[in-house]
Design an enzyme around this catalytic site. Structure first.
Site: not given
Ligand code: CTP
Length: 416
Positions: A225, A354, A322, A294
């Site tokens: 990313n 979150k 994880p 993710d």
């Protein structure tokens, strides 16, 4: 939520704005680095008054140092420019610190003995010790540095309140290799900046994750990313400046390691998880700034996928990685956990969700696409009490403000 002054920083004026230094040069080849150091200090906002010993003048001219500092250089205690003829007193009265760079073995010996037979050693002795620091950057041959006499003198100078910067190890002007090189100008600048930061995390251990992760598809391709790692590196630096012992677990980024920070490089989310989990319980604070992938390709191919093998447009099965932050937060002896939420929309809502989902006391939200790779940012702090915006500011200024916020929230350390 607490509202400490200075928590919304603006860093435009520079990290050393308003600071005044007496920069002392003593005899050594490293005098050439003092020219660059002067520029670095001035660029960071400081004013610099150069004082040179006779030996330093053998290595670099006062003309160069005057041009770079924009002030006439002092070299002699008999300089008649000072109306009261007391340059050695006047010089340090307005100074925040005397920075001796390079500091020769001979000059350190003088400092240790409190001798004062030239302007610079006089100024060091005559400085108001409570409000004008003495910072010393040694530069000498490795045998001179290792000599018991020098080590004894350095220990004495430190016992008298001086702060020793470096020295570094490496190639020396004499052709030998070892300890004794003067730090580079930007390293000295960063150490000087750190010296003036409040030590709100003294005695604390801080673990930080930063950067993206890279999940291999095959030996030449992967999923990653746009995280630059800058915010995490800024937090690691700010925590170290605040006196913490810092470990930085970094994904693949090419950023330089902040001074005094221990760095572990990893590539995948699983590697980051495996590095962080055993370390976390030994730390007081865990700041998860990494943009952890993710998902990963469930099976990384051992050999490059070739179109000829029928992989024109392969379907890649993904597996979940994880959740490092949630796993640390679940540990029985978890450190104080700070999560980051990089969002593209509905920042406050996602950050609040979150915080609860990951079971952490503090989440710091930012708009990911707007901040990736940039040097500035705006943060939204979300804790049980509510939420508050910090910034805009440079990532480093925000990191320092965040470190102060974290320090205020830490339980008092049980030293029994
Ligand atoms: N994080 C982590 N391990 C993961 C995923 C995220 O430690 N596998 C941490 C990040 O470092 C960050 C926080 O969790 O501190 C939130 O990360 P983010 O990517 O914003 O959230 P996700 O949990 O991935 O949720 P979503 O994809 O729904 O935004």
């Amino acid at each position: 939520m607490s509202d400490s002054p200075g928590a919304t920083p603006a860093d435009a004026a520079g990290d050393l704005a308003g600071r005044h230094f007496v920069l002392g040069l003593t005899g050594g080849v490293a005098c050439y680095k003092a020219a660059e150091l002067t520029r670095e200090l001035v660029k960071a906002g400081a004013t610099v008054q150069v004082v040179m010993t006779e030996a330093a003048e053998q290595f670099i001219t006062a003309v160069t140092m005057q041009a770079l500092s924009n002030r006439a250089v002092y070299t002699s205690p008999w300089d008649a420019r000072a109306p009261n003829n007391m340059a050695h007193i006047n010089l340090t009265r307005e100074a925040d610190a005397v920075l001796v760079a390079p500091a020769s073995a001979d000059f350190i010996a003088k400092l240790a003995q409190g001798r004062a037979d030239d302007l610079l050693s006089l100024a060091c002795l005559a400085r108001p010790i409570g409000r004008c620091a003495l910072l010393v950057a040694p530069a000498m041959n490795r045998e001179m540095w290792a000599h018991p006499a020098t080590q004894r003198n350095v220990a004495q100078v430190v016992a008298d309140g001086a702060v020793v910067l470096g020295p570094a190890s490496g190639d020396q002007a004499c052709g030998e290799v070892g300890d004794g090189r003067m730090l580079e100008p930007d390293e000295i600048r960063d150490d000087v900046i750190a010296f003036f930061q409040p030590k709100v995390l003294a005695g604390r251990k801080v673990l930080v994750t930063a950067g993206p992760t890279y999940e291999p598809i095959d030996p030449v391709r992967g999923v990653t990313n746009l995280s630059s790692g800058k915010m995490g590196f800024a937090i690691a630096r700010a925590a170290a400046e605040a006196g913490a012992e810092v470990t930085l677990v970094a994904g693949p980024v090419a950023l330089p390691t902040p001074r005094g920070v221990a760095r572990l490089d990893v590539r995948t989310a699983q590697q980051m998880h495996d590095a962080v989990l055993p370390l976390a319980p030994g730390h007081d604070v865990f700041v998860a700034t990494a943009a952890v992938a993710d998902w990963r390709p469930a099976q990384a191919a051992e050999r490059k996928l070739k179109k000829a093998d029928g992989h024109d447009a392969p379907t890649i099965a993904m597996a979940a990685n994880p959740d490092i932050l949630a796993a640390v937060a679940r540990l029985p002896n978890a450190p104080y956990c700070v999560g980051f939420a990089a969002e593209s929309h509905d920042l406050a809502k996602h950050a609040r969700d979150k915080r609860v989902r990951k079971g952490v006391p503090l989440v710091v939200g930012n708009l990911g696409p707007a901040t990736f790779g940039r040097d500035d940012n705006t943060l939204l702090l979300v804790d049980a009490q509510g939420e508050r915006e910090m910034g805009p500011g440079t990532k480093l200024a925000l990191a320092r403000a965040l470190v102060r916020e974290i320090a205020q929230r830490l339980p008092v350390k049980d030293t029994a």
